[in-house]
Write a protein that holds these residues in place. Structure first.
Motif, mmCIF file in Angstrom:
data_model
loop_
_atom_site.group_PDB
_atom_site.id
_atom_site.type_symbol
_atom_site.label_atom_id
_atom_site.label_comp_id
_atom_site.label_asym_id
_atom_site.label_seq_id
_atom_site.Cartn_x
_atom_site.Cartn_y
_atom_site.Cartn_z
ATOM 1 N N LEU A 234 0.963 -1.114 -0.432
ATOM 2 C CA LEU A 234 -0.005 -0.228 -0.053
ATOM 3 C C LEU A 234 1.033 1.513 -0.025
ATOM 4 N N GLY A 235 1.971 1.084 -0.186
ATOM 5 C CA GLY A 235 2.990 1.905 0.498
ATOM 6 C C GLY A 235 3.107 2.639 1.784
ATOM 7 N N HIS A 236 2.447 1.945 2.225
ATOM 8 C CA HIS A 236 2.461 2.361 4.346
ATOM 9 C C HIS A 236 4.315 1.958 4.118
ATOM 10 N N PHE A 237 5.238 2.448 4.179
ATOM 11 C CA PHE A 237 6.822 1.926 4.076
ATOM 12 C C PHE A 237 7.238 1.878 5.966
ATOM 13 N N ARG A 238 6.779 3.306 6.067
ATOM 14 C CA ARG A 238 7.041 3.412 8.136
ATOM 15 C C ARG A 238 6.075 2.679 8.909
ATOM 16 N N MET A 239 5.183 1.709 8.228
ATOM 17 C CA MET A 239 4.911 0.803 9.364
ATOM 18 C C MET A 239 5.045 -0.911 8.686
ATOM 19 N N ALA A 240 5.724 -1.169 7.725
ATOM 20 C CA ALA A 240 6.418 -2.393 6.807
ATOM 21 C C ALA A 240 7.902 -2.003 7.939
ATOM 22 N N ILE A 241 8.021 -0.888 7.970
ATOM 23 C CA ILE A 241 9.906 -0.938 8.790
ATOM 24 C C ILE A 241 9.610 -1.440 10.264
ATOM 25 N N ALA B 108 16.531 -7.148 11.021
ATOM 26 C CA ALA B 108 15.512 -6.500 11.111
ATOM 27 C C ALA B 108 16.154 -5.305 11.477
ATOM 28 N N VAL B 109 17.605 -5.832 11.785
ATOM 29 C CA VAL B 109 18.525 -4.456 12.441
ATOM 30 C C VAL B 109 18.997 -3.290 11.654
ATOM 31 N N ILE B 110 18.884 -4.145 10.234
ATOM 32 C CA ILE B 110 19.687 -3.227 9.924
ATOM 33 C C ILE B 110 18.716 -2.077 8.655
ATOM 34 N N PHE C 177 16.765 3.141 7.184
ATOM 35 C CA PHE C 177 15.353 4.095 6.676
ATOM 36 C C PHE C 177 15.605 5.783 7.357
ATOM 37 N N LEU C 178 16.375 5.652 8.599
ATOM 38 C CA LEU C 178 16.114 6.363 9.592
ATOM 39 C C LEU C 178 17.130 7.840 8.694
ATOM 40 N N PHE C 179 18.198 7.406 7.353
ATOM 41 C CA PHE C 179 18.700 8.085 6.126
ATOM 42 C C PHE C 179 18.248 8.821 5.437
ATOM 43 N N ASN C 180 16.707 8.483 5.171
ATOM 44 C CA ASN C 180 15.637 9.211 4.363
ATOM 45 C C ASN C 180 15.338 10.706 5.298
ATOM 46 N N VAL D 114 17.927 0.053 20.706
ATOM 47 C CA VAL D 114 18.183 1.246 18.951
ATOM 48 C C VAL D 114 17.163 1.060 18.483
ATOM 49 N N VAL D 115 16.920 -0.261 18.036
ATOM 50 C CA VAL D 115 16.177 -0.526 17.207
ATOM 51 C C VAL D 115 14.809 0.310 17.365
ATOM 52 N N GLY D 116 14.391 -0.206 18.610
ATOM 53 C CA GLY D 116 12.625 0.764 19.073
ATOM 54 C C GLY D 116 12.990 2.003 19.143
ATOM 55 N N CYS D 117 14.022 2.814 18.914
ATOM 56 C CA CYS D 117 14.111 4.019 18.834
ATOM 57 C C CYS D 117 13.975 4.273 17.406
ATOM 58 N N ALA D 118 14.704 3.453 17.018
ATOM 59 C CA ALA D 118 14.555 4.174 14.800
ATOM 60 C C ALA D 118 13.281 3.948 14.741
ATOM 61 N N ALA D 119 12.856 2.590 15.327
ATOM 62 C CA ALA D 119 11.103 2.856 14.841
ATOM 63 C C ALA D 119 10.002 3.583 15.115
ATOM 64 N N VAL D 120 10.673 4.525 16.282
ATOM 65 C CA VAL D 120 9.315 5.283 16.802
ATOM 66 C C VAL D 120 9.267 6.590 15.833
ATOM 67 N N ALA D 121 11.106 7.126 15.586
ATOM 68 C CA ALA D 121 11.712 8.130 15.519
ATOM 69 C C ALA D 121 11.196 8.094 13.736
ATOM 70 N N THR D 122 11.015 6.622 12.998
ATOM 71 C CA THR D 122 10.467 6.767 11.650
ATOM 72 C C THR D 122 9.005 6.502 11.769
ATOM 73 N N LEU D 123 8.553 6.078 12.929
ATOM 74 C CA LEU D 123 7.099 6.729 13.049
ATOM 75 C C LEU D 123 6.384 8.177 13.100
ATOM 76 N N LEU D 124 7.221 8.943 13.491
ATOM 77 C CA LEU D 124 6.753 9.962 14.447
ATOM 78 C C LEU D 124 7.574 11.366 12.623
ATOM 79 N N PHE D 125 8.294 10.712 12.642
ATOM 80 C CA PHE D 125 8.985 11.972 11.698
ATOM 81 C C PHE D 125 9.154 11.605 9.645
ATOM 82 N N SER D 126 9.535 10.357 10.033
ATOM 83 C CA SER D 126 9.519 10.235 8.511
ATOM 84 C C SER D 126 8.422 10.408 7.822
ATOM 85 N N LYS D 127 8.962 11.043 5.778
ATOM 86 C CA LYS D 127 8.422 11.361 5.003
ATOM 87 C C LYS D 127 8.531 10.618 3.754
ATOM 88 N N TYR D 128 9.150 10.067 4.091
ATOM 89 C CA TYR D 128 9.742 9.005 2.673
ATOM 90 C C TYR D 128 8.505 8.560 2.542
#
Length: 232
Positions: A28-35, A141-143, A148-151, A194-208
């Motif tokens: 569906l293009g919901h990459f934040r949720m997929a990650i 699942a870590v990498i 993804f945070l690089f976006n 670390v991965v949990g923080c990355a997932a939270v940051a992705t969910l809250l701030f990612s616009k990719y």
């Protein structure tokens, strides 16, 4: 019913369910949720072995069943699922397909080799090693959540190349014969944070966002034209 059903396989099935849901989100293009669902699958996989070992009266068949089940689920969760995410995020060129195919092949090779080692270990429990041979396939699942945070900080073009390099190198490391010490409990806890923080940051701030193009596929034979000719 065939198979073995007890609490030792619950987390493995939950990991599979998480990845299946994540695949639908990626389509569906919901990459934040997929990650995020990929990270959840990795978290569940981290503890499924520990849970299985708490059952002391498992038969040899149950142990071998657990080995096969874990690897089959890993193929889906950490092989097919990441390939689908990367493809839908833009890795669709010819060389991208080569990278994704190589990643998939290396992942299957690694899991097959893991099955051999684990089967032998079940026959000789004293031979258990404290190291991995090559990079575990679950490491994606870590990498991938960290990549993804690089976006946040680079252009989509640069991010695409970072993604390509990450998938290529990870796939190769699956089959390189080096010894990686298995993480201790505190190291696992650090990775989870670390991965949990990355997932939270992705969910809250990612616009990719990758534009999804759904082009209708034309049939090889135009049945409407044939019908018109027959009526004529």
């Amino acid at each position: 019913m065939i198979g073995f059903y007890d609490y030792t396989v619950v987390l493995t099935f939950m990991s599979l369910v998480s990845s299946v849901i994540g695949m639908t989100q990626a389509m569906l293009g919901h990459f934040r949720m997929a990650i995020i669902f990929l990270a959840i699958s990795g978290l569940l996989d981290t503890f499924d072995g520990k849970v299985a070992r708490t059952k002391k009266n498992r038969t040899d068949d149950q142990k071998l069943y657990g080995i096969q089940l874990d690897s089959l689920v890993d193929v889906v969760c950490f092989g097919v699922f990441p390939i689908m995410i990367c493809y839908l995020m833009g890795m669709g060129r010819g060389y991208d397909m080569a990278i994704l195919c190589l990643y998939g092949i290396c992942g299957v090779i690694r899991l097959s080799y893991f099955n051999v080692l684990e089967t032998n270990r079940q026959m000789n429990p004293e031979a258990e090693e404290k190291v991995y041979h090559g990079l575990p396939i679950t490491s994606i699942a870590v990498i991938l959540p960290l990549v993804f945070l690089f976006n946040f900080v680079v252009s989509p073009e640069v991010f695409a190349w970072i993604l390509r390099v990450a998938i290529l190198v990870t796939g190769i490391l699956f089959v390189v014969n080096f010894r990686l010490r298995k993480p201790k409990n505190w190291q696992i806890a650090v990775l989870i944070v670390v991965v949990g923080c990355a997932a939270v940051a992705t969910l809250l701030f990612s616009k990719y966002k990758v534009p999804m193009k759904h082009m209708p596929e034309e049939p090889l034979v135009d049945t409407d034209m044939i019908s018109c000719e027959e009526l004529g």
